[in-house]
Design a protein around this motif. Structure first.
Motif, PDB file in Angstrom:
ATOM      1  N   ARG A 260      52.430  28.213  47.081  1.00  0.00           N
ATOM      2  CA  ARG A 260      51.848  29.025  46.017  1.00  0.00           C
ATOM      3  C   ARG A 260      50.720  29.858  46.602  1.00  0.00           C
ATOM      4  N   VAL A 261      50.617  31.108  46.157  1.00  0.00           N
ATOM      5  CA  VAL A 261      49.539  31.992  46.610  1.00  0.00           C
ATOM      6  C   VAL A 261      48.801  32.524  45.393  1.00  0.00           C
ATOM      7  N   ALA A 262      47.488  32.625  45.525  1.00  0.00           N
ATOM      8  CA  ALA A 262      46.657  33.089  44.419  1.00  0.00           C
ATOM      9  C   ALA A 262      46.727  34.611  44.294  1.00  0.00           C
ATOM     10  N   VAL A 263      46.782  35.091  43.055  1.00  0.00           N
ATOM     11  CA  VAL A 263      46.841  36.533  42.809  1.00  0.00           C
ATOM     12  C   VAL A 263      45.779  36.900  41.763  1.00  0.00           C
ATOM     13  N   PRO A 264      44.505  36.868  42.154  1.00  0.00           N
ATOM     14  CA  PRO A 264      43.443  37.209  41.207  1.00  0.00           C
ATOM     15  C   PRO A 264      43.080  38.686  41.183  1.00  0.00           C
ATOM     16  N   SER A 265      43.640  39.499  42.106  1.00  0.00           N
ATOM     17  CA  SER A 265      43.230  40.900  42.180  1.00  0.00           C
ATOM     18  C   SER A 265      44.430  41.798  42.448  1.00  0.00           C
ATOM     19  N   GLN A 266      44.210  43.082  42.283  1.00  0.00           N
ATOM     20  CA  GLN A 266      45.266  44.058  42.537  1.00  0.00           C
ATOM     21  C   GLN A 266      45.669  44.063  44.004  1.00  0.00           C
ATOM     22  N   ASP A 267      44.708  43.914  44.892  1.00  0.00           N
ATOM     23  CA  ASP A 267      45.022  43.874  46.326  1.00  0.00           C
ATOM     24  C   ASP A 267      45.949  42.703  46.643  1.00  0.00           C
ATOM     25  N   ASP A 268      45.725  41.564  45.988  1.00  0.00           N
ATOM     26  CA  ASP A 268      46.590  40.411  46.203  1.00  0.00           C
ATOM     27  C   ASP A 268      47.995  40.689  45.684  1.00  0.00           C
ATOM     28  N   ALA A 269      48.080  41.299  44.519  1.00  0.00           N
ATOM     29  CA  ALA A 269      49.390  41.630  43.955  1.00  0.00           C
ATOM     30  C   ALA A 269      50.144  42.601  44.861  1.00  0.00           C
ATOM     31  N   ASP A 270      49.419  43.563  45.422  1.00  0.00           N
ATOM     32  CA  ASP A 270      50.048  44.545  46.311  1.00  0.00           C
ATOM     33  C   ASP A 270      50.572  43.917  47.599  1.00  0.00           C
TER      34      ASP A 270
END
Length: 404
Positions: free
Chosen positions: A79-89
């Motif tokens: 599992r990877v954390a996606v708290p920001s737009q940069d993470d989503a990208d």
């Protein structure tokens, strides 16, 4: 349709898989089958081990490096954390290059859920309790997941319990946590979505076990086991082993994560060994050693630690015994593939309970390591090392007479 192409297309949710994993202690609870990429969860599938990266997801090289380390340790799902737009990208590249299925961990921002699905993530962890306007976006999330053929994880932690339920039950009791989970489950099922697993984590072992027992009696959802905020490595390991052991011995649980305040790879090592010792995974490499006692004529703690450290990269399914005296020697450890019984400044090296040589005490570790590596090499050459085999769980021990 996913905007990202993965090298090996994931199997669609619900595809039949013949693998089963029955506990020798209790029949497995009947649960529905979902898929996390190519990994089956529930429906009698082998219990999978999960962990979560602690890198910044947007740092793709660092995240992929940690995923590679987790995979080598035996991790099935990451599992990877996606708290920001940069993470989503960053998700498309991570998904494309990860050797194991990637779950995106989403809180608060529903837009990242859709980005994670488009990125090709094998599953998404969503917490309806903290997703803004979930009543409005929930059906769209379910449709997007269905169209992509992926599963979701829902559930509640003690810290994210609905305020009304908290007040009604007087805190995060098992009844409150299960009521919250059922509310979320029905929210998904009411729109025809069933490909999800549930977690109901708590930091207290007894509360956690009672909660999962109660939830397991309410339906056939696959269950993700976890003791949340379990603590530092030694404390978290004890908590997780107690809680998971109790539930798995009753046939409850389809996938696990050992949550430790420690490097993620240690979570995986503990999880894999826990399943191994519960008879839910084939036996792999193992070290057995006697406790320190007044009979010992050698420093058993130091000897066992040195042997364990020296063999930490061995993955062949061999058992090595480290014994401090002749009482706990070849007789008591005769089932070991290789071992030593120490005393009087020397060590008797034995294989399958038969002494093959005696060496001075200062040569015990070197001799054991040489023989163990030879055995492992022969097993690898003969194709006897199972895929995904892992080394021992190594817990550093400070020698009592040595300065910290």
């Amino acid at each position: 349709m996913s905007l990202n192409t993965v090298d090996k297309p994931f199997r669609k949710t619900g595809d039949p898989v013949t693998l089963t994993s029955e506990s020798p202690l209790h029949p497995r609870r009947k649960s529905r089958r979902i898929m996390v990429g190519p990994v089956p969860v529930g429906g009698g599938a082998p219990i999978s081990v999960q962990s979560m990266t602690n890198t910044l997801t947007a740092n793709v090289p660092a995240t992929l490096q940690q995923i590679a380390e987790l995979t080598a340790a035996g991790c099935d799902i990451v599992r990877v954390a996606v708290p920001s737009q940069d993470d989503a990208d960053a998700l498309p590249e991570i998904v494309r290059k990860s050797p194991i299925p990637v779950i995106a961990d989403i809180h608060f921002q529903s837009k990242y859920v859709f980005q994670a699905i488009d990125a090709g993530c094998a599953a998404v962890r969503v917490n309806p309790g903290n997703i803004r306007k979930f009543d409005q976006v929930g059906p769209d999330i379910c449709k997007a997941a269905t169209d992509a053929g992926i599963s979701l994880r829902i559930g509640v932690n003690a810290g994210s319990l609905d305020k009304d339920l908290y007040a009604k039950y007087g805190g995060p009791t098992p009844e409150a946590l299960v009521a919250s989970a059922l509310k979320e489950a029905h929210m998904f099922e009411d729109v025809g979505f069933h490909d999800f697993k549930i977690s109901v984590k708590h930091h207290d072992v007894i509360t956690m076990v009672q909660t999962y027992r109660l939830l397991a009696s309410k339906g056939d959802w696959p269950l993700h086991l976890g003791v949340t905020e379990a603590g530092p490595a030694w404390q978290g390991t004890i908590k997780s082993c107690l809680a998971f052991g109790a539930l798995l011995a009753e046939g409850i649980g389809d996938t696990i994560r050992v949550s430790l305040s420690a490097p993620p790879v240690e979570e995986v090592k503990v999880g894999c060994k826990l399943l191994e010792y519960m008879g839910l995974r084939p036996r792999k490499f193992d070290i057995i050693s006697c406790p320190s006692c007044g009979r010992a004529q050698v420093d058993v703690i130091q000897l066992a630690t040195a042997v364990t450290e020296g063999l930490k990269d061995i993955t062949a399914p061999i058992r090595v015994a480290v014994m401090g005296c002749i009482v706990n020697g070849p007789g008591e450890a005769r089932e070991a593939d290789l071992g030593v019984a120490s005393g009087n400044g020397k060590g008797q090296i034995f294989i399958k309970g038969k002494v093959i040589k005696t060496v001075p005490e200062d040569q015990i570790v070197e001799t054991l390591l040489d023989i163990a590596n030879d055995i492992a090499a022969n097993m690898e050459a003969n194709g006897e090392v199972p895929a995904g085999a892992t080394g021992p769980v190594v817990i550093p021990i400070q020698h009592p007479n040595r300065a910290a």
